[in-house]
Design a protein around this motif. Sequence first.
Motif, mmCIF file in Angstrom:
data_model
loop_
_atom_site.group_PDB
_atom_site.id
_atom_site.type_symbol
_atom_site.label_atom_id
_atom_site.label_comp_id
_atom_site.label_asym_id
_atom_site.label_seq_id
_atom_site.Cartn_x
_atom_site.Cartn_y
_atom_site.Cartn_z
ATOM 1 N N ALA A 194 1.369 -1.103 0.082
ATOM 2 C CA ALA A 194 0.183 -0.140 -0.035
ATOM 3 C C ALA A 194 0.857 1.254 -0.302
ATOM 4 O O ALA A 194 0.577 1.930 -0.625
ATOM 5 N N SER A 195 2.202 1.073 1.072
ATOM 6 C CA SER A 195 3.505 2.356 1.037
ATOM 7 C C SER A 195 3.456 2.652 -0.796
ATOM 8 O O SER A 195 3.860 3.439 -1.216
ATOM 9 N N ALA A 196 3.902 2.130 -1.795
ATOM 10 C CA ALA A 196 4.612 1.559 -2.440
ATOM 11 C C ALA A 196 3.457 2.069 -3.281
ATOM 12 O O ALA A 196 4.060 2.782 -4.112
ATOM 13 N N ALA A 197 2.447 2.035 -3.176
ATOM 14 C CA ALA A 197 1.124 2.480 -4.225
ATOM 15 C C ALA A 197 1.323 4.122 -4.670
ATOM 16 O O ALA A 197 1.093 4.770 -5.049
ATOM 17 N N ALA A 198 0.859 4.092 -2.865
ATOM 18 C CA ALA A 198 0.559 5.679 -2.977
ATOM 19 C C ALA A 198 1.815 6.392 -2.557
ATOM 20 O O ALA A 198 2.023 7.152 -3.844
ATOM 21 N N ASP A 199 3.291 5.994 -3.101
ATOM 22 C CA ASP A 199 4.670 6.339 -3.729
ATOM 23 C C ASP A 199 4.658 6.478 -5.016
ATOM 24 O O ASP A 199 4.757 7.983 -5.419
ATOM 25 N N ALA A 200 4.118 5.963 -5.105
ATOM 26 C CA ALA A 200 4.086 6.071 -7.059
ATOM 27 C C ALA A 200 3.212 6.794 -7.568
ATOM 28 O O ALA A 200 3.629 7.859 -8.394
ATOM 29 N N ALA A 201 1.967 6.854 -6.376
ATOM 30 C CA ALA A 201 0.981 8.232 -7.470
ATOM 31 C C ALA A 201 1.395 9.392 -7.363
ATOM 32 O O ALA A 201 1.192 9.738 -7.689
ATOM 33 N N SER A 202 2.603 9.294 -5.997
ATOM 34 C CA SER A 202 2.644 10.892 -5.765
ATOM 35 C C SER A 202 3.651 11.802 -6.816
ATOM 36 O O SER A 202 3.455 12.777 -7.075
ATOM 37 N N GLY A 203 3.754 10.098 -7.469
ATOM 38 C CA GLY A 203 4.926 11.577 -8.457
ATOM 39 C C GLY A 203 4.356 11.148 -10.342
ATOM 40 O O GLY A 203 5.212 11.384 -10.718
ATOM 41 N N ALA A 204 3.194 10.702 -9.608
ATOM 42 C CA ALA A 204 2.911 10.296 -11.313
ATOM 43 C C ALA A 204 2.208 12.084 -11.923
ATOM 44 O O ALA A 204 1.361 12.377 -10.932
ATOM 45 N N GLU A 205 1.835 12.469 -12.917
ATOM 46 C CA GLU A 205 1.613 13.598 -13.464
ATOM 47 C C GLU A 205 0.249 12.835 -13.918
ATOM 48 O O GLU A 205 -0.091 12.604 -14.953
ATOM 49 N N GLY A 206 -1.158 13.679 -15.082
ATOM 50 C CA GLY A 206 -2.127 13.452 -14.710
ATOM 51 C C GLY A 206 -3.924 13.292 -14.489
ATOM 52 O O GLY A 206 -3.536 13.700 -12.803
ATOM 53 N N ASP A 207 -4.587 12.610 -15.010
ATOM 54 C CA ASP A 207 -5.843 12.321 -14.272
ATOM 55 C C ASP A 207 -6.285 10.982 -13.798
ATOM 56 O O ASP A 207 -4.808 10.296 -13.593
ATOM 57 N N CYS A 208 -6.968 10.499 -13.608
ATOM 58 C CA CYS A 208 -7.277 9.295 -12.107
ATOM 59 C C CYS A 208 -6.772 7.794 -12.975
ATOM 60 O O CYS A 208 -6.356 7.798 -12.180
ATOM 61 N N GLY A 209 -6.697 8.055 -14.197
ATOM 62 C CA GLY A 209 -6.354 7.021 -15.232
ATOM 63 C C GLY A 209 -4.855 6.900 -14.512
ATOM 64 O O GLY A 209 -4.358 6.011 -14.581
ATOM 65 N N ALA A 210 -3.769 7.806 -14.698
ATOM 66 C CA ALA A 210 -2.112 7.693 -14.685
ATOM 67 C C ALA A 210 -2.202 7.783 -13.589
ATOM 68 O O ALA A 210 -1.131 6.564 -13.063
ATOM 69 N N VAL A 211 -2.987 8.495 -12.894
ATOM 70 C CA VAL A 211 -2.444 7.873 -11.096
ATOM 71 C C VAL A 211 -2.565 6.894 -11.073
ATOM 72 O O VAL A 211 -1.794 5.869 -9.611
ATOM 73 N N ALA A 212 -4.190 6.245 -11.322
ATOM 74 C CA ALA A 212 -4.089 5.053 -10.738
ATOM 75 C C ALA A 212 -3.196 3.542 -11.480
ATOM 76 O O ALA A 212 -2.511 2.812 -10.302
ATOM 77 N N ARG A 213 -3.134 3.861 -12.583
ATOM 78 C CA ARG A 213 -1.682 2.781 -13.513
ATOM 79 C C ARG A 213 -0.703 3.139 -12.678
ATOM 80 O O ARG A 213 -0.120 1.849 -12.426
ATOM 81 N N ALA A 214 -0.514 4.229 -12.397
ATOM 82 C CA ALA A 214 1.079 4.049 -11.283
ATOM 83 C C ALA A 214 1.268 3.657 -10.267
ATOM 84 O O ALA A 214 2.124 3.057 -9.542
ATOM 85 N N ALA A 215 0.116 3.674 -9.275
ATOM 86 C CA ALA A 215 0.156 3.195 -8.413
ATOM 87 C C ALA A 215 -0.249 1.680 -8.326
ATOM 88 O O ALA A 215 0.357 0.541 -7.346
ATOM 89 N N TYR A 216 -0.599 0.933 -9.502
ATOM 90 C CA TYR A 216 -0.809 -0.202 -9.915
ATOM 91 C C TYR A 216 0.406 -0.895 -9.736
ATOM 92 O O TYR A 216 0.435 -1.527 -9.042
ATOM 93 N N GLU A 217 1.340 0.061 -11.043
ATOM 94 C CA GLU A 217 2.173 -1.371 -11.025
ATOM 95 C C GLU A 217 4.094 -0.336 -9.598
ATOM 96 O O GLU A 217 4.286 -1.229 -9.803
ATOM 97 N N GLY A 218 3.571 0.930 -9.464
ATOM 98 C CA GLY A 218 3.940 0.427 -8.070
ATOM 99 C C GLY A 218 4.282 -0.459 -6.579
ATOM 100 O O GLY A 218 4.448 -1.189 -6.750
ATOM 101 N N ALA A 219 2.555 -1.067 -6.766
ATOM 102 C CA ALA A 219 2.405 -2.377 -6.181
ATOM 103 C C ALA A 219 2.333 -3.406 -7.053
ATOM 104 O O ALA A 219 3.567 -3.839 -5.888
#
Length: 615
Positions: free
Chosen positions: A185-210
């Motif tokens: 969960a922490s890794a997902a949040a970390d990856a999302a914090s560095g993502a730019e763009g809309d909800c889709g881009a943030v969700a995908r970054a969180a997924y890949e980080g997780a």
Amino acid sequence: MPQVPQRLDASAVRAWCGLALRALGRAREEIDAINVYPVADGDTGTNLYLTVESATAAVEAVFAGHAALAGGKEAPGGPEALDGREALDGHEAVTGQVVSPGRVPEGPALADAVHAMAHGALIGARGNSGTILAQLLRGMAQVLAADSDATHTDGQGLRLALRRAADSARQAVVHPVEGTVLTVASAAADAASGAEGDCGAVARAAYEGARAALAATPGQLAVLERAGVVDAGGRGLVAVLGALVETFTGEAPAAAAVPVLAGHARVGADSGATGLHARVDAAVTEPLGELGEVGECADGTPAPEEGGPAFEVIYLLEAEDAAVTRLRDRLDALGDSLVVVGGDGLWNVHVHVDDAGAAVEAGVEAGRPYRIRITHFGLDDAHTTGAGSRPVRERVERAVVAVVPGEGLAGLYAEAGATTVLARPGEPPASGELVEAVRRAHAREVVLLPNDAELRHTAAAAAEQARTEGVRVALIPTRSAVQGIAALAVHEPGRRFDEDVVAMTSAAGATRYAEVEVAERQSWTMAGICQAGDILGLIEGDVAVIGSDVTATAEAVLNRMLAAGGEMVTLVLGDEAPDTIAAHLESRVRESYLAVDTVVYRGGRQGALLLIGVE
């Protein structure tokens, strides 16, 4: 491509819940199969599924309520505009109900939907994994439903929500460690914090980080490396985040196989696991080894030492924050795997202890515990054995599942080895709850004690369902908890099943039962007309004595029962019973009935003031 939500709103929450439920449904057996620690009972996938199922039902209830108020109106794009998926057209996949295409009500507010999602997950959370997921969803809801001028419906809002989710989940676990779902969960949040763009881009970054963090968990927990699997709770969270990606992009991420280390057998379709509670008997080719050497648990808590706690205790609790703080300290001293989630007066408590009664008692002192579930870990469970343990919890040969009317009796039954289902006054369990308890008992043979005449048909339906799942079930038609106590006292798992059932049935049948309670209203009875507030003494379900004093009425009932003989009197005191009643009745038996023994138990909030059994 079907339309997908462009921002975080109630429709997106609804779609996410439905897709997450479907994703966990597909991965449930796979996740169950890699659940090897802290208790290798193979139920993490099932627990996550049931938790999200409860969250989904709560969100659907919000939409249904809004529809009833709004009367429904045309929505652009039809139902797929609500959930973004043609596959969920009409929402059959979520609720089993069909909504007429093109006719949907305006959606509720985002705050209503996320509050419902978090509340549904909280009250339906199962096991450590489900409890932590409930806190993750609660953390997201705190951001998305915040009353402020800032918008939380875009990518930035999702980033903040994922960060709060990870932080609040870590705070809910009393002794968090790395290599668990908390790490993912922490890794997902970390990856999302560095993502730019809309909800889709943030969700995908969180997924890949997780996903990346999940693949690394075997290197952080030695028990996972030995088993050749990743953390089961983390694997479930990846599935939930994959559903979030699909919600905002319309495309499901490529299905990720469970990482398996070199030299280990593949877990999943080829493991030979079948059924709701598939186990990992053939999933690994090497033993876990010395479990006592491992320092952490896969649920985010320190590993229990050799000979760990014997019971899992879970309950919902209505209590103030200050009382919960004291409860955490007390439960932390009693056992391990402690997770307390929730807030605003409602909490979900999960702990592994040796003294189940003390864990429930701590909840009673803190507030009002209910929906209490106590599970006795089997003798072969990795949690209760040390070196040389098997990598999985194998099915025990025989178990007892009992419905009990109070917290005190739940602890008593659990200490005797039974899996319990709590039936609070006015809240009888459904057959599905009994089936779930049979599954939790994880035995080849189960003796079912309904302990209530009105539950006989419910218990019979549950027994029939369990038999279709390959469990041999015998239903003993106990009509009172005191009959169940008598049956449990002669239970011998080592003898033949039929012989054990006959002995338990005979003991229950030889126990006459009675109860003392307060009349709720005026009514006709076998003993005459009673008024609201009268004290009633019921023997074998029929009113035999009507009185005004609890102790005097109880004594009259006991005298009638012992007039027909008896060797043992069992008294189960409710919370509202007078403090002196037990001593008075014990003295009465000792003085008037030679060679009759008396045993007293505390039943808690059991409805009746007093339960009496005479064997």
